[in-house]
Scaffold this motif. Structure first.
Motif, PDB file in Angstrom:
ATOM      1  N   ALA A  43      46.660  51.802  55.332  1.00 38.21           N
ATOM      2  CA  ALA A  43      45.346  51.255  54.995  1.00 38.21           C
ATOM      3  C   ALA A  43      44.370  52.333  54.565  1.00 38.21           C
ATOM      4  O   ALA A  43      43.180  52.238  54.807  1.00 38.21           O
ATOM      5  N   GLY A  46      44.471  51.789  49.682  1.00 40.04           N
ATOM      6  CA  GLY A  46      43.946  50.529  49.158  1.00 40.04           C
ATOM      7  C   GLY A  46      44.635  49.983  47.924  1.00 40.04           C
ATOM      8  O   GLY A  46      44.246  48.927  47.426  1.00 40.04           O
ATOM      9  N   THR A  49      46.069  46.233  47.652  1.00 44.25           N
ATOM     10  CA  THR A  49      45.132  45.130  47.867  1.00 44.25           C
ATOM     11  C   THR A  49      45.563  43.840  47.159  1.00 44.25           C
ATOM     12  O   THR A  49      45.891  43.859  45.975  1.00 44.25           O
ATOM     13  N   THR A  55      39.493  37.043  49.620  1.00 48.30           N
ATOM     14  CA  THR A  55      39.001  38.266  50.246  1.00 48.30           C
ATOM     15  C   THR A  55      40.027  39.388  50.111  1.00 48.30           C
ATOM     16  O   THR A  55      41.204  39.192  50.418  1.00 48.30           O
ATOM     17  N   PRO A  56      39.596  40.581  49.671  1.00 51.86           N
ATOM     18  CA  PRO A  56      40.567  41.676  49.524  1.00 51.86           C
ATOM     19  C   PRO A  56      41.061  42.185  50.888  1.00 51.86           C
ATOM     20  O   PRO A  56      40.250  42.439  51.783  1.00 51.86           O
ATOM     21  N   VAL A  57      42.364  42.320  51.017  1.00 52.90           N
ATOM     22  CA  VAL A  57      42.946  42.908  52.225  1.00 52.90           C
ATOM     23  C   VAL A  57      44.038  43.901  51.801  1.00 52.90           C
ATOM     24  O   VAL A  57      44.590  43.795  50.714  1.00 52.90           O
ATOM     25  N   ASN A  58      44.321  44.846  52.676  1.00 53.19           N
ATOM     26  CA  ASN A  58      45.438  45.769  52.432  1.00 53.19           C
ATOM     27  C   ASN A  58      46.731  45.073  52.841  1.00 53.19           C
ATOM     28  O   ASN A  58      46.995  44.889  54.030  1.00 53.19           O
ATOM     29  N   TYR A  62      48.884  43.899  56.547  1.00 54.86           N
ATOM     30  CA  TYR A  62      48.443  42.531  56.845  1.00 54.86           C
ATOM     31  C   TYR A  62      49.674  41.737  57.268  1.00 54.86           C
ATOM     32  O   TYR A  62      50.607  41.564  56.473  1.00 54.86           O
ATOM     33  N   ASN A 109      40.383  44.392  43.711  1.00 53.30           N
ATOM     34  CA  ASN A 109      39.076  44.593  44.338  1.00 53.30           C
ATOM     35  C   ASN A 109      37.954  44.272  43.357  1.00 53.30           C
ATOM     36  O   ASN A 109      36.923  43.703  43.737  1.00 53.30           O
ATOM     37  N   ALA A 128      32.402  48.469  46.636  1.00 53.38           N
ATOM     38  CA  ALA A 128      33.581  47.597  46.710  1.00 53.38           C
ATOM     39  C   ALA A 128      34.888  48.385  46.598  1.00 53.38           C
ATOM     40  O   ALA A 128      35.906  48.004  47.174  1.00 53.38           O
ATOM     41  N   ASP A 131      37.419  52.404  49.198  1.00 54.73           N
ATOM     42  CA  ASP A 131      38.713  52.787  49.764  1.00 54.73           C
ATOM     43  C   ASP A 131      39.881  52.335  48.905  1.00 54.73           C
ATOM     44  O   ASP A 131      40.936  51.972  49.405  1.00 54.73           O
ATOM     45  N   THR A 132      39.702  52.362  47.592  1.00 55.66           N
ATOM     46  CA  THR A 132      40.820  52.109  46.698  1.00 55.66           C
ATOM     47  C   THR A 132      40.934  53.335  45.805  1.00 55.66           C
ATOM     48  O   THR A 132      40.083  53.596  44.965  1.00 55.66           O
TER      49      THR A 132
END
Lengths: 930, 296
Positions: A43, A46, A49, A55-58, A62, A109, A128, A131-132
């Motif tokens: 995580a 990013g 994603t 909603t963006p999640v890693n 997940y 993202n 936004a 972290d990518t």
């Protein structure tokens, strides 16, 4: 495993899922949606994603079962058939995808953002995408693409026009800002990297690593690993049928260690098993008994008498003495006399850090035996033909029995030149008869592959009162780590560039490339010059202070120009754009100052609240091509087709820098074809001739020239056919707009090809190009075919309460000879600057007594989008006669002067001279309050 | 994810979750967003991995931020993103909004929970410090027992050591009294981009101001002790002092005197923490005092 329904991109898929599966695994391995990439499994990066209920999640952490029943959107769900989503289109046209490995993460993202915010500000986007990570673009193009896409999605114009530097008048194709040929595949997730390939019956490999930096191996016990259900093979050094050593220059690196280990990442044994988890669990069960040996962990200690020897027997064909891998000298004039007669002498000691490429795609190799009994290795490699030789040598078979098939490469930067899993995968395929994939986890990637050398410098520079630099003396110690890799070449480049791009009468450089028990070091964008530039530009800045001279004027006075002689004795005859670069930066700097009510004579530092600001300046140069007497060759084959297209082929790596675009543009230019009609096939040793290594900023120059010569040869060849069709002489025939014509009539390019085929003529030609001869170091004359130059000014902000440093702006001018594609060039410049900003401010591969502390991305911070400065990108085109259309290399030059420009700016802002990289806010604050 | 995990449960109610926890009898583990748990391999090296994970982010009634009497209640399913976006938090707990907004990046905040962070028990956890300055309490649910509220400080045993047994208990919620008239709160921290991606110092505070005088101050700092720390002496010193920059300057030696500053390799030296802690006090307190003035 239970079967669970997943709703992905609007469709329901029943999938077998284990409780321990993460969403990324389900998407990639069960559903074949490989557009979602995995970069770190922690995580941090990013890039994995996806959207869950918008909603963006890693997806790498997940839990899959948590995602069941929710609406999952991946990169594959964005385009509507052939019609790209505005974000995808904008990424293509802004050049916001380079290697492409992080692209889906950035786009997903971006989608979540613009779905809620039709007009995002730059700050919104930075928030936004914080972290990518992207290691190629430098983020500027990403921001512009997202803003344009938001506008288009909100009903605004669907136009995506990047703002590009001024360049000279383009030709038909050359000089135009064309999108990458592979861009659409990269923004849709269709592009395939090594880990995206699956084969029937494929096994997964894992490697047992030493874990200790220096020890004699007393016993290797694989019994427990072999007993694990699902394990299909466990191999050690005794199972290597051919040569148990590999290496790019000197073969000193064991395929599998048998007698001793020299660094913590050494390979002891390899396992193939039904799943990756089983393979890793089994590798952990291999027991190795060691007799610890004393560890040598820095190059200065390594050269002391009585230091433990990393290689007790010098590798065959090496220049090794003790731990000294290579001793390199550069001499010009009489340095001691030169320093004596100087009005001012400034000395200093500087230390750079070991740094990590942090390409977002971890290393991956897949090996299999094909029905004809040969070995095929799928890998993203910077030197396919070298891989082929090293795999064949280790297997003890002829090179022709091995086929290296290049997959797309998710970033290289020099870090994918050495062998990693290629040989191991082939050995396991040989042992099991099944395809074997070896994918490194991020920790293994960090542990194993060669890094950028940490270099210690002790230097003195003498100058006259008028600012002429009279003498420069420097000694360098480069930490080469346990194996040679490219240390010899890198440290040679560090040495020859250690007097900067300046005409200095008296120079003495003494450079030691040294073995230690640290991680091996090798090629990394800048190739030693990144380190040298930091040291020499720092001391020059102090000279300017002592002389009370403008640091820009000091550089200008001493800059290499036509008529100068380099420290290795080469006369600069052409293509020296450094003075122009300095001038362009000064002009832009003056404009920036004027906008703030200042001018070039104003102080270049000031304080606002608790923030101090300062401007710094630095220049750099970098050789294009291998040089130093090496035969620098590339061969390109071009085949013409009846449909009016051509395919240019070469085993040369695309690591994000844009080689296919360059080759396609050159082929299209010379054959009078639209850009889209020129395809490129790279890096398949069965189908594409050898283009040599992708290193030394050489591919545009060498493979570019090879493409051009082959295209011209093919054009002449087809002109003969067309001449007969048109009943004119071949000289009267022109190639333009996909047609071949004389003054009166024309036929299509495809018809000419069809006619050639009917006549039994070749429609596939190849040509080898060899760069002009160069001279080895120490023999005078031209050591390199060309140099690229750059000048940069950087503005920094230092928080006086915390010492935190931010680089706010970089004004950059780069002499590239000729901008073949201004869009791709901009990506190289912006990405290079941000990468070098990381080298200055954030990046350090920490290794203690040979044991890496940096074992995950959470312990290695490359710049994120919030750290990117505003970049003013200026281009100078001072052509190199031998380059294609005058072009020189551009892959490295922009990433060299940023570090000293930043540290010189810090000196200006708060009066603290940074002598050790990376800049440490703690040391800055404590130095200020001391 | 640990290879031994056989089941991943996503119970819909607290009763269901407690029932599962009771049935596994110590061989399962409660998990929130997992943004720490799934990346922290050190945790797995100690002892057997659990047989099952019980994800408590979907429990009905415990996913929101809500008002309950005098309190704001934050459930174990409330992600950092949801907390930051909550008008209740924005109005009544600016410190918490600021700290939860600084944790990780958006993808982590979209999944990670404040209660998960508290269970993780890191002494410098951003959200934890803010909740501590707000005099937060946490509710612990144990199978067969009534929900028990305890002061947040009691939830920690030592660095990374929680007083909550995640194999037998669920940290269900946190609650605190929001800032009201003439009150303000704020959070500030320092990161270091080299070495480890963890904050090297953070400070949260809450103040009540009456007629230009600090009536009450609550200050939580980390990492300055083995567990998240309330600077009681500094709080006492500031009580009754004018709400001015000078008071803050005078409070600095008191704060430094009661904090145990340590050197953490690859993060920060004790000397550096000594330099930046005063800046954090000034920054957070100044902002909190401004908010208190605006809330007058």
């Amino acid at each position: 495993m239970p079967i669970v329904n997943f709703n992905v991109n609007g469709q329901t898929h029943p999938v077998e899922v284990a409780a321990s599966d993460f969403l990324a695994t389900v998407l990639r391995e069960r559903l074949g949606l490989t557009g979602t990439k995995i970069g770190c499994n922690e995580a941090e990066c990013g890039i994995c994603t996806v959207l869950v209920d918008g909603t963006p999640v890693n997806s790498c952490i997940y839990p899959a079962l948590k995602a069941a029943g929710r609406a999952i959107t991946t990169i594959e769900g964005l385009a509507n058939g052939e019609k790209l989503h505005p974000l995808q289109q904008a990424f293509v046209e802004h050049g916001a995808t380079q290697c492409g490995f992080c692209t889906s993460g950035l786009i997903m993202n971006g989608k979540a953002l613009i779905d809620h915010n039709p007009d995002p500000s730059v700050d919104d986007i930075k928030h936004a995408l914080k972290d990518t990570l992207c290691r190629c673009t430098g983020y500027a193009s990403v921001i512009h693409a997202i803003q344009d896409a938001a506008r288009a999605q909100a009903g605004g114009p669907r136009t995506f026009t990047p703002s590009l530097p001024e360049t000279i008048e383009p030709l038909n194709v050359i000089g135009r800002p064309l999108p990458r040929p592979d861009a659409v595949a990269k923004v849709t997730g269709a592009a395939k990297y090594s880990d995206d390939f699956q084969f029937e019956g494929m096994l997964y490999g894992a490697t047992k690593r030493a874990g200790v930096p220096h020890a004699r191996i007393l016993k290797i016990d694989t019994t427990r690993a072999r007993a694990v259900p699902g394990v299909r093979a466990v191999l050690t050094h005794a199972d290597v049928p051919g040569k148990n050593l590999h290496g790019l220059v000197v073969a000193d690196w064991p395929v599998l260690c048998g007698d001793k280990v020299r660094y913590a990442g050494d390979a002891i044994a390899i396992v193939a098993a039904d799943t990756s988890a089983i393979a890793h669990a089994a590798a952990d069960l291999i027991e190795v008994t060691y007799e610890p040996l004393p560890v040598v962990d820095n190059p200065v200690d390594a050269l002391k008498p009585g230091a433990p020897l990393v290689h007790e027997v010098p590798p065959v064909g090496s220049h090794v003495h003790g731990n000294e891998l290579k001793h390199i000298f550069v001499n010009k004039g009489d340095v001691d006399a030169g320093l004596r007669e100087s009005d001012v002498v400034v000395s200093g000691e500087y230390q750079t850090a070991t740094t990590e490429h942090a390409f977002l795609e971890p290393e991956c190799s897949i090996a299999r035996i094909t029905p004809d009994g040969r070995y095929e290795v799928i890998v993203g490699s910077q030197i396919p033909y070298s891989d082929r030789k090293q795999v064949a040598d280790a297997l003890g078979i002829p090179e022709k029995q091995v086929r290296i098939k290049g997959a797309l490469i998710g970033g290289g930067f020099g870090g994918k030149e050495d062998i990693t899993g290629q040989i191991h995968a082939a050995l396991l395929a040989r042992a099991t008869g099944r395809p074997v994939k070896i994918l490194y986890r991020r920790d293994e990637s960090l542990l194993v592959h060669p890094k950028r050398h940490a270099v210690r410098f002790v230097l003195s520079i003498g100058a006259m009162k008028d600012g002429r630099i009279n003498a420069l003396k420097v000694e360098l110690w480069g930490d080469g780590g346990a194996y040679a890799s490219l240390s010899d070449k890198v440290m040679t480049r560090a040495a020859t560039h250690a007097s900067g791009p300046y005409d200095i009468p008296h120079v003495k450089i003494d450079c030691h490339a040294v073995y230690t028990n640290n991680v091996p070091c090798g090629a990394f964008r800048g190739f030693g010059v990144t380190q040298s530039a930091f040291a020499v530009e720092s001391v020059l800045d102090e000279i300017a202070r002592q002389l009370g001279m403008d640091p820009i004027a000091l550089r200008e006075k001493n800059a290499l120009r036509v008529g100068s002689t380099t420290n290795t004795g080469a006369l600069i005859r052409e293509g020296a754009g450094l003075l122009k670069c300095i001038n362009r930066v000064r002009e832009a700097f003056a404009r920036d100052l004027a906008a703030h009510g200042r001018d070039l004579n104003s102080p270049r530092h000031w304080v606002e609240g608790n923030k101090a600001y300062g401007w710094g300046f630095a220049t750099a140069y970098k050789n294009t091509g291998l040089g130093g007497g090496a035969h620098d060759k590339s061969e390109v084959e071009i085949e013409a087709y009846e449909d009016g297209s051509v395919e240019a082929r070469c085993s040369a790596a695309e690591i994000g820098q844009g080689l296919p675009g360059v080759m396609a543009a050159i082929a299209a230019e010379e054959l009078g074809l639209p850009f889209e009609k020129a395809r490129v096939l790279l890096s398949d040793t069965d189908l594409t001739p050898d283009g040599g290594p992708t290193t030394a900023s050489r591919q545009t120059f060498v493979t570019g020239n090879a493409t051009r010569m082959t295209a011209i040869k093919l054009r002449k060849h087809l002109a003969e056919v067309a001449a007969e069709m048109l009943d004119v002489t071949p000289e009267a025939v022109r190639f333009a707009d996909g047609r071949v014509s004389d003054d009166r009539r024309s036929v299509s390019f495809g018809e000419v090809v069809a006619q050639a085929k009917r006549e039994g003529r070749d429609t596939r030609l190849s040509n080898e190009y060899e760069a002009p001869e160069t001279r080895p170091l120490g023999t005078g004359g031209d050591m390199h075919v060309a140099f690229s130059y750059a000048a940069q000014a950087a503005l920094v902000e230092v928080n006086l309460d915390t010492g935190e440093v931010a680089c706010k702006k970089v004004i950059s001018a780069t002499d590239v000879g000729r901008a073949l594609n201004p869009l791709a060039l901009q990506g190289q410049v912006e990405g290079g600057i941000v990468m070098c900003l990381g080298n200055a401010l954030t990046e350090e591969y920490i290794i203690e007594k040979g044991v890496p502390f940096t074992n995950k991305f959470a312990r290695y911070k490359m710049p994120n989008i919030k750290q990117m400065p505003e970049i003013v990108n200026l281009v100078v085109e001072d052509p190199a006669a031998a380059g294609p259309y005058g072009a020189k290399g551009v892959g490295e030059i922009s990433s060299i002067p940023t570090t000293p420009a930043i540290t010189n700016a810090i000196r200006e802002a708060i009066g603290v001279r940074v002598t050790r990289l990376p800049v440490d806010q703690e040391q800055l604050l404590l130095a200020r309050s001391a | 994810m640990p290879i031994g995990i056989q089941d991943y449960h996503t119970p819909a109610t607290l009763d269901e979750a407690l029932d599962l926890l009771g049935r596994y009898n110590g061989s399962s583990r409660v998990v929130g967003g997992g943004t720490d748990y799934f990346v922290d391999d050190a945790r797995e090296s100690g002892g057997q991995p659990p047989h099952a994970l019980i994800d408590v982010t979907g429990l009905q009634g415990w996913q929101e931020v809500r008002r309950e009497g005098d309190h704001i209640v934050i459930g174990c399913g409330a992600t950092h993103t949801r907390i930051v976006a909550s008008p209740l938090v924005q109005q009544g707990a600016a410190a918490l909004m600021e700290s939860c907004g600084l944790i990780g990046g958006p993808q982590v905040r979209n999944v990670g929970t404040l209660m998960g962070n508290i269970a993780h028990a890191l002494p410098a956890a951003d959200g934890t410090l803010s909740l501590l300055a707000l005099d937060g309490e946490v509710a612990v649910a144990t199978p067969g027992q009534a929900l028990a509220w305890m002061p947040l400080a009691q939830a920690f045993r030592g660095p990374g050591k929680s007083a909550i047994d995640s194999t037998r208990q669920i940290l269900v919620a946190a609650r605190f009294r929001p800032t009201g008239r003439s009150e303000g709160s704020a959070f500030a921290r320092v990161m270091r981009p080299q070495g480890v991606a963890l904050p090297i110092a953070g400070l949260a505070c809450r103040v009540a101001v009456q007629n230009g005088t600090i009536e009450r101050a609550a200050i939580a700092a980390g990492p300055v002790a083995p567990t998240p720390f309330r600077a009681a002496r500094t709080e006492a010193f500031l009580r009754g002092k004018p709400a001015s920059a000078d008071s803050l300057t005078e409070a600095i030696p008191v704060l430094l005197g009661e904090c145990t500053l340590r050197t953490s390799p690859h993060r920060a030296s004790a000397e550096y923490r000594r330099e930046v802690l005063p800046a954090l006090l000034r920054e957070a307190m100044t902002r909190a005092l401004e908010r208190a003035a605006r809330a007058a």
